[in-house]
Design a protein around this motif. Structure first.
Motif, PDB file in Angstrom:
ATOM      1  N   VAL A 109       1.282  -1.061   0.013  1.00 14.61           N
ATOM      2  CA  VAL A 109       0.372   0.196  -0.379  1.00 14.61           C
ATOM      3  C   VAL A 109       0.819   1.024   0.064  1.00 14.61           C
ATOM      4  N   ASP A 110      -0.011   2.076  -0.874  1.00 11.66           N
ATOM      5  CA  ASP A 110       1.023   3.056  -1.337  1.00 11.66           C
ATOM      6  C   ASP A 110       0.621   4.098   0.540  1.00 11.66           C
ATOM      7  N   THR A 111       2.515   4.899   0.902  1.00 11.17           N
ATOM      8  CA  THR A 111       1.831   6.427   2.348  1.00 11.17           C
ATOM      9  C   THR A 111       2.936   6.898   1.745  1.00 11.17           C
ATOM     10  N   PRO A 112       2.104   7.838   1.045  1.00 10.62           N
ATOM     11  CA  PRO A 112       3.108   9.143   0.757  1.00 10.62           C
ATOM     12  C   PRO A 112       3.542  10.460   2.248  1.00 10.62           C
ATOM     13  N   ASN A 113       2.184   9.814   3.021  1.00  6.16           N
ATOM     14  CA  ASN A 113       2.562  10.483   4.202  1.00  6.16           C
ATOM     15  C   ASN A 113       3.052  10.038   5.779  1.00  6.16           C
ATOM     16  N   GLY A 114       4.236   8.916   5.102  1.00 11.23           N
ATOM     17  CA  GLY A 114       4.747   8.355   6.225  1.00 11.23           C
ATOM     18  C   GLY A 114       3.968   7.473   6.977  1.00 11.23           C
ATOM     19  N   PHE A 115       3.765   6.967   7.681  1.00 14.72           N
ATOM     20  CA  PHE A 115       3.444   6.171   9.155  1.00 14.72           C
ATOM     21  C   PHE A 115       2.692   6.408  10.058  1.00 14.72           C
ATOM     22  N   LYS A 116       2.822   7.459  10.389  1.00 13.55           N
ATOM     23  CA  LYS A 116       2.696   7.848  11.552  1.00 13.55           C
ATOM     24  C   LYS A 116       1.301   8.214  11.744  1.00 13.55           C
ATOM     25  N   GLY A 117       0.560   8.051  12.204  1.00 13.76           N
ATOM     26  CA  GLY A 117      -0.770   7.280  12.872  1.00 13.76           C
ATOM     27  C   GLY A 117      -1.749   6.385  13.013  1.00 13.76           C
ATOM     28  N   LEU A 118      -0.914   5.278  11.387  1.00  8.75           N
ATOM     29  CA  LEU A 118      -1.747   4.165  10.343  1.00  8.75           C
ATOM     30  C   LEU A 118      -2.121   3.227  11.689  1.00  8.75           C
ATOM     31  N   GLY A 119      -2.664   3.109  11.802  1.00 10.90           N
ATOM     32  CA  GLY A 119      -3.051   1.897  12.785  1.00 10.90           C
ATOM     33  C   GLY A 119      -3.856   0.161  12.275  1.00 10.90           C
ATOM     34  N   THR A 120      -4.383  -0.720  12.181  1.00 14.06           N
ATOM     35  CA  THR A 120      -5.010  -1.403  11.733  1.00 14.06           C
ATOM     36  C   THR A 120      -6.331  -1.130  11.063  1.00 14.06           C
ATOM     37  N   ASN A 121      -6.140  -1.091   9.443  1.00 13.62           N
ATOM     38  CA  ASN A 121      -7.858  -0.697   9.395  1.00 13.62           C
ATOM     39  C   ASN A 121      -8.178  -1.918   8.048  1.00 13.62           C
ATOM     40  N   VAL A 122      -9.182  -1.827   8.568  1.00 14.18           N
ATOM     41  CA  VAL A 122     -10.382  -2.928   7.894  1.00 14.18           C
ATOM     42  C   VAL A 122     -11.367  -2.001   6.405  1.00 14.18           C
ATOM     43  N   VAL A 123     -10.594  -3.044   5.126  1.00 20.17           N
ATOM     44  CA  VAL A 123     -11.080  -2.118   4.161  1.00 20.17           C
ATOM     45  C   VAL A 123     -12.108  -3.035   3.752  1.00 20.17           C
ATOM     46  N   ASP A 124     -13.073  -2.086   3.158  1.00 18.49           N
ATOM     47  CA  ASP A 124     -14.558  -2.625   3.261  1.00 18.49           C
ATOM     48  C   ASP A 124     -14.303  -2.885   1.779  1.00 18.49           C
ATOM     49  N   GLN A 125     -14.602  -4.540   1.397  1.00 19.08           N
ATOM     50  CA  GLN A 125     -15.526  -5.551   0.130  1.00 19.08           C
ATOM     51  C   GLN A 125     -16.272  -4.759  -0.140  1.00 19.08           C
TER      52      GLN A 125
END
Length: 127
Positions: A109-125
């Protein structure tokens, strides 16, 4: 877990059918490759991603996307990225002879703004 099942018993697909789910995680590859010989770092990082996917999705069949492999190897065999953001999808296995009816597919997954504050996310199907 089922009410009659202790937390140490293996997961049973017949009693508790798993869901088809997609989640995003940040994996700290720095932990996995610290102290590893330079020429084994990128292969060890790929193995760590597979191990992480097996643990989180409870499937022994894990498939790595080509783009994720290229992202791990992007800086060479020695200089593996410290963190990487991945999307893990648990899918039905269409192969008739498969031992398991589910497999995990891991993509980057692309993270242009870095990894700060990104937790585990459930992606909608949306299928």
């Amino acid at each position: 877990l089922l009410p009659t099942q202790s937390p140490h018993e293996p997961w049973d697909a017949k009693q508790n059918p798993p869901m088809i789910v997609t989640r995003e995680y940040t994996i700290n590859l720095g932990k996995a490759i610290t102290g590893i010989t330079f020429k084994k770092r990128a292969p060890r990082a790929v193995a760590a991603i597979k191990k992480f996917a097996q643990k989180t999705m409870k499937t022994s069949d894990v498939r790595i996307d080509v783009k994720l492999n290229k992202a791990v190897w992007s800086k060479g065999i020695r200089n593996v990225p410290k963190r990487i953001r991945v999307q893990i999808q648990r899918k039905h296995n269409d192969d008739k002879d498969a031992e398991e009816d589910l497999y995990s597919y891991v993509t980057v997954v692309d993270t242009p703004n870095g990894f700060k504050g990104l937790g585990t996310n459930v992606v909608d199907q949306d299928e």
